[in-house]
Design an enzyme around this catalytic site. Structure first.
Site, PDB file in Angstrom:
ATOM      1  N   TYR A   1      -2.908  11.797  -0.409  1.00 30.72           N
ATOM      2  CA  TYR A   1      -2.108  11.832   0.808  1.00 30.72           C
ATOM      3  C   TYR A   1      -1.043  12.926   0.668  1.00 30.72           C
ATOM      4  O   TYR A   1      -0.371  13.018  -0.363  1.00 30.72           O
ATOM      5  CB  TYR A   1      -1.459  10.457   1.015  1.00 30.72           C
ATOM      6  CG  TYR A   1      -0.554  10.387   2.203  1.00 30.72           C
ATOM      7  CD1 TYR A   1      -1.083  10.436   3.494  1.00 30.72           C
ATOM      8  CD2 TYR A   1       0.822  10.293   2.061  1.00 30.72           C
ATOM      9  CE1 TYR A   1      -0.251  10.382   4.599  1.00 30.72           C
ATOM     10  CE2 TYR A   1       1.657  10.229   3.167  1.00 30.72           C
ATOM     11  CZ  TYR A   1       1.119  10.280   4.426  1.00 30.72           C
ATOM     12  OH  TYR A   1       1.938  10.227   5.515  1.00 30.72           O
TER      13      TYR A   1
ATOM     14  N   ASP B   1      -3.670   3.438  -4.235  1.00 26.33           N
ATOM     15  CA  ASP B   1      -3.169   3.401  -2.864  1.00 26.33           C
ATOM     16  C   ASP B   1      -4.321   2.868  -2.020  1.00 26.33           C
ATOM     17  O   ASP B   1      -5.303   3.564  -1.779  1.00 26.33           O
ATOM     18  CB  ASP B   1      -2.743   4.818  -2.443  1.00 26.33           C
ATOM     19  CG  ASP B   1      -2.217   4.872  -1.011  1.00 26.33           C
ATOM     20  OD1 ASP B   1      -2.570   3.988  -0.206  1.00 26.33           O
ATOM     21  OD2 ASP B   1      -1.470   5.826  -0.698  1.00 26.33           O
TER      22      ASP B   1
ATOM     23  N   ARG C   1      19.570  -6.968   2.168  1.00 26.14           N
ATOM     24  CA  ARG C   1      18.980  -5.873   1.393  1.00 26.14           C
ATOM     25  C   ARG C   1      18.231  -6.461   0.197  1.00 26.14           C
ATOM     26  O   ARG C   1      17.162  -6.001  -0.169  1.00 26.14           O
ATOM     27  CB  ARG C   1      20.049  -4.867   0.925  1.00 26.14           C
ATOM     28  CG  ARG C   1      19.518  -3.886  -0.127  1.00 26.14           C
ATOM     29  CD  ARG C   1      20.294  -2.569  -0.245  1.00 26.14           C
ATOM     30  NE  ARG C   1      21.730  -2.724  -0.156  1.00 26.14           N
ATOM     31  CZ  ARG C   1      22.519  -3.246  -1.097  1.00 26.14           C
ATOM     32  NH1 ARG C   1      22.016  -3.649  -2.245  1.00 26.14           N
ATOM     33  NH2 ARG C   1      23.826  -3.349  -0.903  1.00 26.14           N
TER      34      ARG C   1
ATOM     35  N   LYS D   1      -0.401   1.381   8.578  1.00 27.35           N
ATOM     36  CA  LYS D   1      -1.764   1.680   8.998  1.00 27.35           C
ATOM     37  C   LYS D   1      -2.511   0.391   9.334  1.00 27.35           C
ATOM     38  O   LYS D   1      -2.120  -0.292  10.253  1.00 27.35           O
ATOM     39  CB  LYS D   1      -2.445   2.519   7.909  1.00 27.35           C
ATOM     40  CG  LYS D   1      -1.554   3.648   7.347  1.00 27.35           C
ATOM     41  CD  LYS D   1      -1.209   4.712   8.361  1.00 27.35           C
ATOM     42  CE  LYS D   1      -0.114   5.683   7.906  1.00 27.35           C
ATOM     43  NZ  LYS D   1      -0.280   6.311   6.607  1.00 27.35           N
TER      44      LYS D   1
END
Ligand SMILES: *Cc1c(COP(=O)(O)O)cnc(C)c1O
Length: 385
Positions: A108, A180, A55, A205
């Site tokens: 978004y 972004d 983690r 993406k």
């Protein structure tokens, strides 16, 4: 640590940054370190920089973070389990109750939802503004504004924001500019070099590029912010697994060649749509008539693979087109090698209905893939009838 690749070109950094042959076996490709934990030399004997628990850190993830940092020209990169996890970490690392942010009017949908439905419960306030209008952004900023959150090109209307100008507005009120950069990718645009403070990606993406993995990343040059983000990610746990990190690392190696073809095909599709009688308007920043064309030409290498358009006959006609394409697959998401079509009003941007971020009902969004461009144009012509 990896050797410094900053003097190399983009394609070289994509393939070599963070990716030396494995020191133990000589494996040329970074292994998938599919392990949750690591043997320690003795109790409390872990050396600085060693791995303890996945983690906190994992070597495959580290390679991806160094690669992405090298591509964005950033000092620090942090990989997350998704673009939204990356977005959430930036918002929570930089905002406190009572703080304010300025958000674009075609952000978004998921980013808007997180701010509007989750962060607002913790006392974070926001103002929506047209980011293409620098004076409107300046007017929306106020004492207590800590972030300007920018997407350029934006989703789904491909609006263009002037990154250096917005950085000036943000810094004038002691706020940070976040970009972004999911749509442009670092191949087409590097916001940190243009004055932005933080870059966020949905690596799902273009960076991953093959529609086979969900992921996110944050890039910054600020050492303190990197520590806060690292702490928050370890505390909250939104990390990508080793295989997901590896898929993203693998995908991003070919980003430059894929983006060139995405741009070639998108230009071709945008031109064909603009000439079609059933198309009322095409949104593509590469077209001379696009409102943001000049700013885009200044800050981007090329104009990307996303094209949106409106149907002259309204919503139902747009929905019919989306159901008639055969190569363009009806699906959410974007940035993969295959072409996709979607109806933002009913799909990706349904959560913005009734808000200032609502999108036109006759709008369709294309993620133009890297197939033969002639086939893509023909598929759209047939679907438009
Ligand atoms: C997809 C997307 C996100 C969210 O990323 P996920 O990986 O789906 O969590 C954020 N911003 C933009 C511009 C996106 O396209």
């Amino acid at each position: 640590m990896t050797h410094d690749t900053s003097a190399f070109g983009f394609e070289t950094r994509a393939i070599h940054a963070g990716q030396e042959p494995d020191p133990r076996t000589g494996a040329v490709i970074v292994p998938i370190y599919q392990t949750s934990t690591y043997a320690q030399d003795g109790v409390g004997g872990t050396r600085e920089g060693d791995y303890e628990y996945s983690r906190t850190a994992n070597p495959t993830r580290t390679a991806l973070e160094q690669q992405l940092a090298a591509l964005e020209g950033a000092r620090h990169g942090l990989a997350f389990a998704s673009g939204m996890a990356a977005t959430d970490a930036v918002l929570r690392a930089t905002l406190r109750p009572g703080d304010h942010l300025v958000l674009g009017n075609d952000a978004y949908g998921g980013t808007f939802r997180l701010i509007d439905k989750v962060l607002s419960q913790w006392g974070v306030e926001y103002t929506v503004a047209d980011l293409a209008d620098v004076e409107a952004v300046r007017a929306a900023a106020r004492p207590g504004t800590k972030l300007i959150w920018c997407e350029t090109p934006s989703n789904p209307l491909l609006g263009i924001a002037d990154i250096p100008a917005l950085a000036g507005v943000a810094h004038g009120v002691h706020a940070r500019l976040v970009v972004d950069n999911t749509f442009a990718t670092p191949y087409l645009q590097t916001p940190l070099a243009l004055g932005a403070d933080i870059v966020v990606h949905s690596t799902t993406k273009y960076l991953g590029g093959h529609s086979d993995v969900v992921g996110g990343a944050v890039l910054t040059n600020e050492d303190d912010l990197r520590e806060q983000l690292f702490f928050l990610r370890n505390a909250a746990g939104a990390v990508p697994g080793a295989f997901d990190a590896w898929l993203t690392l693998r995908g991003a190696k070919t980003l430059a060649v894929r983006m060139e073809r995405h741009c070639d095909n998108a230009e071709r599709v945008a031109e064909a749509l603009a000439a079609h009688p059933k198309v009322a308007q095409v949104y593509y920043p590469g077209m001379a008539g696009h409102a943001g064309h000049e700013v885009a030409a200044k800050q981007m290498r090329r104009f990307g693979g996303m094209v949106s358009f409106r149907h002259v006959d309204g919503e139902q006609a747009a929905l019919d087109v989306a159901s008639r394409t055969s190569l363009f697959i009806l699906a959410e998401s974007l940035g993969g090698i295959e072409s996709l079509i979607e109806h933002p009003g009913r799909m990706t941007h349904a959560s913005t209905a009734g808000s200032m971020l609502q999108v036109p009902a006759d709008l369709l969004r294309l993620s133009v893939g890297i197939e033969d461009g002639r086939d893509l144009v023909e598929d759209l012509r047939r679907a438009l009838g």
